[in-house]
Design an enzyme around this catalytic site. Structure first.
Site, short mmCIF file in Angstrom:
data_model
loop_
_atom_site.label_atom_id
_atom_site.label_comp_id
_atom_site.label_asym_id
_atom_site.label_seq_id
_atom_site.Cartn_x
_atom_site.Cartn_y
_atom_site.Cartn_z
N ASP A 11 0.87 -1.18 0.00
CA ASP A 11 0.00 0.00 0.00
C ASP A 11 0.90 1.22 0.00
O ASP A 11 2.11 1.13 0.27
CB ASP A 11 -0.88 -0.01 1.26
CG ASP A 11 -1.89 1.13 1.27
OD1 ASP A 11 -2.21 1.68 0.19
OD2 ASP A 11 -2.36 1.50 2.36
N SER A 12 0.30 2.36 -0.24
CA SER A 12 1.04 3.61 -0.16
C SER A 12 1.36 3.94 1.30
O SER A 12 2.29 4.70 1.58
CB SER A 12 0.22 4.74 -0.78
OG SER A 12 -1.07 4.76 -0.19
N TYR A 43 -0.69 8.52 -2.60
CA TYR A 43 -0.74 8.23 -4.04
C TYR A 43 -1.98 8.88 -4.66
O TYR A 43 -2.02 9.13 -5.86
CB TYR A 43 -0.84 6.72 -4.28
CG TYR A 43 0.42 5.91 -4.09
CD1 TYR A 43 1.58 6.45 -3.56
CD2 TYR A 43 0.43 4.56 -4.46
CE1 TYR A 43 2.72 5.67 -3.39
CE2 TYR A 43 1.56 3.78 -4.31
CZ TYR A 43 2.71 4.33 -3.77
OH TYR A 43 3.82 3.55 -3.61
N GLY A 44 -2.98 9.10 -3.82
CA GLY A 44 -4.30 9.49 -4.30
C GLY A 44 -4.38 10.85 -4.96
O GLY A 44 -5.38 11.19 -5.58
N CYS A 75 -4.15 -1.29 -2.17
CA CYS A 75 -4.28 0.16 -2.33
C CYS A 75 -5.21 0.37 -3.51
O CYS A 75 -4.93 -0.11 -4.62
CB CYS A 75 -2.90 0.77 -2.62
SG CYS A 75 -2.94 2.52 -3.04
N ASN A 76 -6.29 1.05 -3.27
CA ASN A 76 -7.26 1.27 -4.35
C ASN A 76 -6.68 2.13 -5.46
O ASN A 76 -6.90 1.87 -6.63
CB ASN A 76 -8.51 1.96 -3.79
CG ASN A 76 -9.38 1.02 -2.99
OD1 ASN A 76 -10.37 0.52 -3.49
ND2 ASN A 76 -9.00 0.75 -1.77
N THR A 77 -5.91 3.16 -5.08
CA THR A 77 -5.36 4.06 -6.09
C THR A 77 -4.39 3.31 -7.01
O THR A 77 -4.47 3.41 -8.24
CB THR A 77 -4.64 5.26 -5.42
OG1 THR A 77 -5.56 5.89 -4.53
CG2 THR A 77 -4.14 6.25 -6.43
N GLU A 152 -4.59 9.14 8.83
CA GLU A 152 -3.14 9.09 9.07
C GLU A 152 -2.79 9.81 10.38
O GLU A 152 -1.81 9.48 11.04
CB GLU A 152 -2.38 9.75 7.92
CG GLU A 152 -2.38 8.93 6.63
CD GLU A 152 -1.42 7.77 6.68
OE1 GLU A 152 -0.33 7.89 7.25
OE2 GLU A 152 -1.79 6.70 6.15
N CYS A 190 -11.20 3.02 -0.70
CA CYS A 190 -9.88 3.47 -0.25
C CYS A 190 -9.53 2.65 0.98
O CYS A 190 -10.39 2.43 1.85
CB CYS A 190 -9.93 4.95 0.09
SG CYS A 190 -8.44 5.56 0.89
N THR A 191 -8.29 2.19 1.05
CA THR A 191 -7.92 1.29 2.14
C THR A 191 -7.99 1.94 3.52
O THR A 191 -8.02 1.24 4.53
CB THR A 191 -6.48 0.77 1.92
OG1 THR A 191 -5.68 1.86 1.51
CG2 THR A 191 -6.45 -0.32 0.92
N HIS A 192 -8.00 3.27 3.58
CA HIS A 192 -8.08 3.93 4.88
C HIS A 192 -9.51 3.98 5.42
O HIS A 192 -9.71 4.13 6.63
CB HIS A 192 -7.56 5.36 4.79
CG HIS A 192 -6.07 5.46 4.72
ND1 HIS A 192 -5.34 4.88 3.71
CD2 HIS A 192 -5.18 6.07 5.54
CE1 HIS A 192 -4.06 5.14 3.92
NE2 HIS A 192 -3.93 5.85 5.02
N1 DGL Z 1 -4.01 3.60 -0.19
C1 DGL Z 1 -4.72 4.66 -0.89
C2 DGL Z 1 -5.98 4.08 -1.52
O1 DGL Z 1 -6.48 3.05 -1.10
C3 DGL Z 1 -5.07 5.82 0.02
C4 DGL Z 1 -3.89 6.61 0.50
C5 DGL Z 1 -3.18 7.37 -0.60
O2 DGL Z 1 -3.76 8.31 -1.20
O3 DGL Z 1 -2.03 7.04 -0.87
O4 DGL Z 1 -6.48 4.65 -2.44
#
Ligand code: DGL
Length: 276
Positions: A11-12, A43-44, A75-77, A152, A190-192
């Site tokens: 993940d990011s 990453y988003g 990570c969705n992004t 975060e 989004c994973t968060h």
């Molecule tokens: N892990 C990213 C996602 O699931 C969220 C955090 C990011 O923007 O890097 O999209």
């Protein structure tokens, strides 16, 4: 594959630990290597090209240095923007979270109309819209860029986060209704966001089912690795889970906050340098 496979997860940041937790529940007898690219998060808000480069470097680290035989992009992004690039970068099977998320939405929705909240980059890629359309679902997507920094920061049950969630969901539901949709399902793209699940469930209109792609991703991974979806193992069953966590920055913060995402201590997190 080896009877105790090494599964690489990345993940990011540490939001992807929610996916790792779901994988561990379904496949406890495995060795997991997780990397959070915390130095380059988020990453988003970045371009496809940059996300593809960063994500490919994490993927190569897990395969080359940790011996991963299977990769899950938690990570969705990165899944939305760079799945093809990551698949080209490594010689092992790679699973993203978008397809399992859309499959879970399909299973949950009666009306065929689905809401998706995600980062800016995921929304602009329309990856969820495409994955839903392939399943005859209509998706209405909304970027919620303030939620990742709030999580975060550890502001999980904070009144500011609650207010922000209510504003985003209020705008989303009224815009989707104005577009003629009668949505009954909300995908946490989004994973968060699973960490904010209870705030989101309280703020969502009545009758909306909230979908977290972590469980369906773990089920899809177990299917690909073992040829069957596997059972979610009870907490009491014997487990031989090995976890090795890596981060590209802020190891202390990863250890401190990561346990919330993982639901157990992360253990010692090692710092790695993937380049600039
Ligand atoms: N892990 C990213 C996602 O699931 C969220 C955090 C990011 O923007 O890097 O999209």
């Amino acid at each position: 594959m080896h009877p105790t496979p090494t599964i690489g997860v990345f993940d990011s940041g540490f939001g992807g630990l929610t996916v790792l937790a779901a994988l561990m529940r379904r496949m406890p007898n495995a060795r997991y290597a997780f990397i959070g690219d915390t130095a380059r998060l988020p990453y988003g808000s970045k371009s496809r090209r940059t996300v593809a480069r960063y994500a490919s470097e994490s993927a190569q680290f897990l395969v080359r240095e940790q011996g991963a035989e299977f990769l899950v992009i938690a990570c969705n992004t990165a899944s939305a923007l760079a799945l093809d690039a990551i698949q080209d970068a490594v010689p092992v099977p790679v699973l993203g979270v978008i397809e399992p998320g859309a499959a879970a939405a399909q299973a949950a929705s009666q009306t065929g109309d689905v809401l998706v909240i995600a980062t800016d980059a995921t929304v602009h890629s329309h990856a969820y819209k495409a994955a839903c359309a392939a399943r005859n679902l209509r998706a209405y997507e909304k970027a919620c860029p303030l939620l990742v920094p709030l999580v975060e920061e550890g502001w999980i049950n904070h009144h500011v986060t609650d207010a922000v969630v209510r504003i985003y969901l209020g705008e989303l539901t009224s815009d989707a209704a104005a577009a003629g949709m009668s949505a009954d399902t909300l995908v946490l793209g989004c994973t968060h966001y699973p960490l904010l699940r209870s705030l989101i469930e309280r703020a969502a209109p009545r009758g909306i089912t909230v979908i977290d792609s972590a469980e369906s991703t773990a089920e899809a991974a177990a299917h690909l690795i073992n040829g069957q979806p596997g059972q979610v193992s009870p907490e009491s069953s014997p487990q031989h889970t090995e976890i090795h966590c890596f981060a590209t920055d802020s190891v202390d913060k990863f250890e401190r906050l990561g346990s919330r995402f993982l639901g157990r201590p992360t253990g010692n997190v090692q710092l790695v340098d993937l380049g600039g």
